[in-house]
Design a protein around this motif. Structure first.
Motif, short mmCIF file in Angstrom:
data_model
loop_
_atom_site.label_atom_id
_atom_site.label_comp_id
_atom_site.label_asym_id
_atom_site.label_seq_id
_atom_site.Cartn_x
_atom_site.Cartn_y
_atom_site.Cartn_z
N THR A 37 1.05 -1.21 -0.03
CA THR A 37 0.19 0.19 -0.17
C THR A 37 0.88 1.33 0.00
OG1 THR A 37 -1.82 -1.19 1.16
CG2 THR A 37 -1.86 1.18 1.60
N LEU A 38 0.65 2.28 -0.81
CA LEU A 38 1.48 3.47 -0.83
C LEU A 38 0.99 4.29 0.27
CD1 LEU A 38 1.07 3.95 -4.57
CD2 LEU A 38 2.95 2.89 -3.29
N VAL A 39 1.64 5.45 0.54
CA VAL A 39 1.39 6.47 1.60
C VAL A 39 1.61 7.94 0.80
CG1 VAL A 39 2.22 7.38 3.58
CG2 VAL A 39 2.25 4.76 3.47
N MET A 40 0.44 8.41 0.99
CA MET A 40 0.57 9.58 0.37
C MET A 40 0.49 10.83 1.67
SD MET A 40 -3.01 11.33 -1.17
CE MET A 40 -2.89 10.68 -3.12
N GLY A 41 1.35 11.65 1.56
CA GLY A 41 1.56 12.74 2.83
C GLY A 41 0.55 13.93 2.23
N ILE A 42 -0.01 14.46 3.40
CA ILE A 42 -0.84 15.52 3.29
C ILE A 42 -0.01 16.83 3.31
CG2 ILE A 42 -2.89 16.80 3.98
CD1 ILE A 42 -3.84 13.88 5.10
N LEU A 43 -0.32 17.80 2.26
CA LEU A 43 0.39 19.11 2.77
C LEU A 43 -0.74 20.12 2.22
CD1 LEU A 43 3.02 20.43 2.86
CD2 LEU A 43 3.62 20.46 0.66
N ASN A 44 -1.03 20.58 3.37
CA ASN A 44 -2.30 21.57 3.42
C ASN A 44 -1.72 22.91 3.36
OD1 ASN A 44 -4.69 19.94 3.00
ND2 ASN A 44 -4.51 19.56 5.12
N VAL A 45 -1.50 23.58 2.20
CA VAL A 45 -0.95 24.97 2.29
C VAL A 45 -2.12 26.20 2.43
CG1 VAL A 45 0.54 26.49 0.90
CG2 VAL A 45 0.66 23.97 0.51
N THR A 46 -2.44 26.10 3.70
CA THR A 46 -3.37 26.92 4.10
C THR A 46 -2.87 27.93 5.00
OG1 THR A 46 -4.45 25.59 5.46
CG2 THR A 46 -5.49 25.60 3.62
N PRO A 47 -3.25 29.19 5.09
CA PRO A 47 -2.84 29.97 5.95
C PRO A 47 -2.64 29.79 7.58
CG PRO A 47 -4.47 31.28 4.88
CD PRO A 47 -4.46 29.84 4.56
N ASP A 48 -3.45 29.02 7.80
CA ASP A 48 -3.68 28.47 9.25
C ASP A 48 -2.53 27.45 9.58
OD1 ASP A 48 -5.18 27.17 7.55
OD2 ASP A 48 -6.43 26.13 9.21
N SER A 49 -1.96 26.75 8.52
CA SER A 49 -0.90 25.94 8.55
C SER A 49 0.46 26.54 8.36
CB SER A 49 -0.78 24.90 7.52
OG SER A 49 -2.18 24.57 7.22
N PHE A 50 0.56 27.56 7.27
CA PHE A 50 1.96 28.11 7.09
C PHE A 50 1.90 29.74 6.94
CE2 PHE A 50 1.78 23.92 5.00
CZ PHE A 50 2.86 23.28 5.70
N SER A 51 1.32 30.59 7.74
CA SER A 51 1.13 31.81 7.89
C SER A 51 2.44 32.69 8.40
CB SER A 51 -0.02 32.35 8.56
OG SER A 51 -0.16 32.22 9.99
N ASP A 52 3.16 32.17 9.23
CA ASP A 52 4.22 32.76 10.09
C ASP A 52 5.17 33.28 9.06
OD1 ASP A 52 2.75 32.05 11.98
OD2 ASP A 52 4.50 30.52 12.75
N GLY A 53 5.45 34.70 8.94
CA GLY A 53 6.67 35.23 8.44
C GLY A 53 6.55 35.50 6.79
N GLY A 54 5.39 35.65 6.37
CA GLY A 54 5.05 36.37 5.02
C GLY A 54 4.77 35.28 3.84
N GLU A 55 4.67 35.85 2.74
CA GLU A 55 4.35 34.88 1.63
C GLU A 55 5.38 33.81 1.11
OE1 GLU A 55 3.09 36.07 -2.80
OE2 GLU A 55 2.08 37.18 -1.24
N HIS A 56 6.68 34.35 1.11
CA HIS A 56 7.85 33.63 0.70
C HIS A 56 8.07 32.51 1.60
CE1 HIS A 56 8.19 35.44 -3.16
NE2 HIS A 56 8.31 36.61 -2.56
N ALA A 57 8.27 32.94 2.86
CA ALA A 57 8.51 32.15 4.05
C ALA A 57 7.51 31.13 4.17
CB ALA A 57 8.45 32.72 5.36
N ALA A 58 6.41 31.46 3.80
CA ALA A 58 5.00 30.44 3.96
C ALA A 58 5.09 29.33 2.76
CB ALA A 58 3.79 31.15 3.75
#
Ligand code: PMM
Length: 314
Positions: A37-58
């Protein structure tokens, strides 16, 4: 967020990621392992996940998180820019694409096989142009029927998820006679639309849509009766990771376990799904699910050459 130093070669969040300077050959769906069975990793690029430090840092932080899952053994990274949870608000395709496209481009360049988690055909098309190799449409073609034409034209795998209604209405659409059979029948109806648009059977991956218009018991019943979906003759993806029904199962003192404490139970669902022949699981915490998949594979296939256990171990 964890320290980015944990990902080999990813570098700190604010500097260009060194690994991206050496592009790798594009990963191919056809080269994915078929013996487990394969494992698919979840990458949710939503502001609540990656908002610290501006757009490029996100974006850099999201890329590093994706690479960390990739180096940790994830077979596929599922990139999404809009939350699809019950009650979530739509962000619009421009904002969605602004979030996901740089991340997809960077991951693809590093040799990652990427799926695009979107209900919008414009975003799916842009993601494919950026190198994504799988369309993951949690709306099950109910939001934008144009997705069928895109899947037919692009010939990439299409994850067909069962859902009724949308993020705002799905929680009230949980009337089923027999949930496994009803979900299979509704998926078969959508599958026929995909066929009519020219999508090939081997492109279609079925997903029971755990948590989407299902109450707790219905989610467990779908896991119990995965065979009903499998009997439709397509690959099956199970996406239970950290969902509400897992949290409720782990209730203590009247409080459901928070999402961060649902990973061990998620890995248990992975082991059972893998043992039942799921094609892939979609998870937040890749490592434990990879181990679970290996346990399930070991029960059904001969072992590869394994390192001996250390002396003194049972
Ligand atoms: N669930 C979510 C998002 N994407 N994709 C598929 N194929 N199946 C799912 O059940 C699914 C999905 C919502 O969960 P998340 O917010 O934890 O990513």
């Amino acid at each position: 967020m964890d320290s980015l130093a944990a990902a080999p070669g990813t570098g700190p969040a604010t500097s260009p990621l060194p690994v991206l300077r050496k592009p790798r050959p594009a990963a191919k769906f056809a080269n994915l392992p078929t013996d487990r069975t394969l494992v698919m990793g979840i990458l949710n690029v939503t502001p609540d996940s990656f908002s610290d430090g501006g757009e490029h840092a996100a974006a850099d932080t999201a890329i590093a998180a994706g690479l960390r899952m990739f180096y940790g053994g994830a077979d596929i990274i599922d990139v999404g820019g809009e939350s699809t949870r019950p009650g979530a608000v739509e962000v619009g395709v421009e904002e969605e694409q602004r979030r996901v496209l740089p991340v997809i481009q960077a991951l693809v360049k590093a040799g990652v096989l990427v799926s695009i988690d979107t209900t919008h055909s414009a975003t799916a098309a842009a993601a494919l142009d950026a190198g994504a190799a799988i369309i993951n449409d949690v709306s099950g073609l109910t939001m934008e029927p144009e997705m069928a034409d895109l899947a037919a034209r692009s010939k990439v795998p299409y994850i067909l998820t069962h859902r009724r209604g949308d993020a705002g209405t799905m929680d009230s659409l949980t009337e089923y006679g027999n949930v496994a059979e009803d979900v299979a029948a509704e998926l078969a109806g959508v599958r026929d639309k995909l066929y009519a648009a020219g999508v090939a059977p081997e492109q279609i991956i079925l997903d029971p849509g755990l948590g989407f218009a299902k109450n707790e018991e219905q989610n467990w019943e779908l896991l119990r009766r995965l065979d009903v979906l499998q009997a439709m003759g397509h690959k099956v993806l199970v996406a239970a990771s950290r969902k509400r029904f897992i949290g409720s199962l782990l209730t203590e003192a009247g409080k459901a376990a928070p999402p961060a404490e649902r990973d061990a139970a998620t890995a248990a669902v992975t082991a059972i799904s893998a043992h039942r022949g799921a094609w892939a699981v979609r998870v937040h915490d890749v490592g434990p699910s990879l181990d679970a998949v290996k346990v399930a594979a070991r029960l059904t296939t001969a072992p590869a050459a394994a390192a001996p256990a250390a002396a003194g171990e049972n």
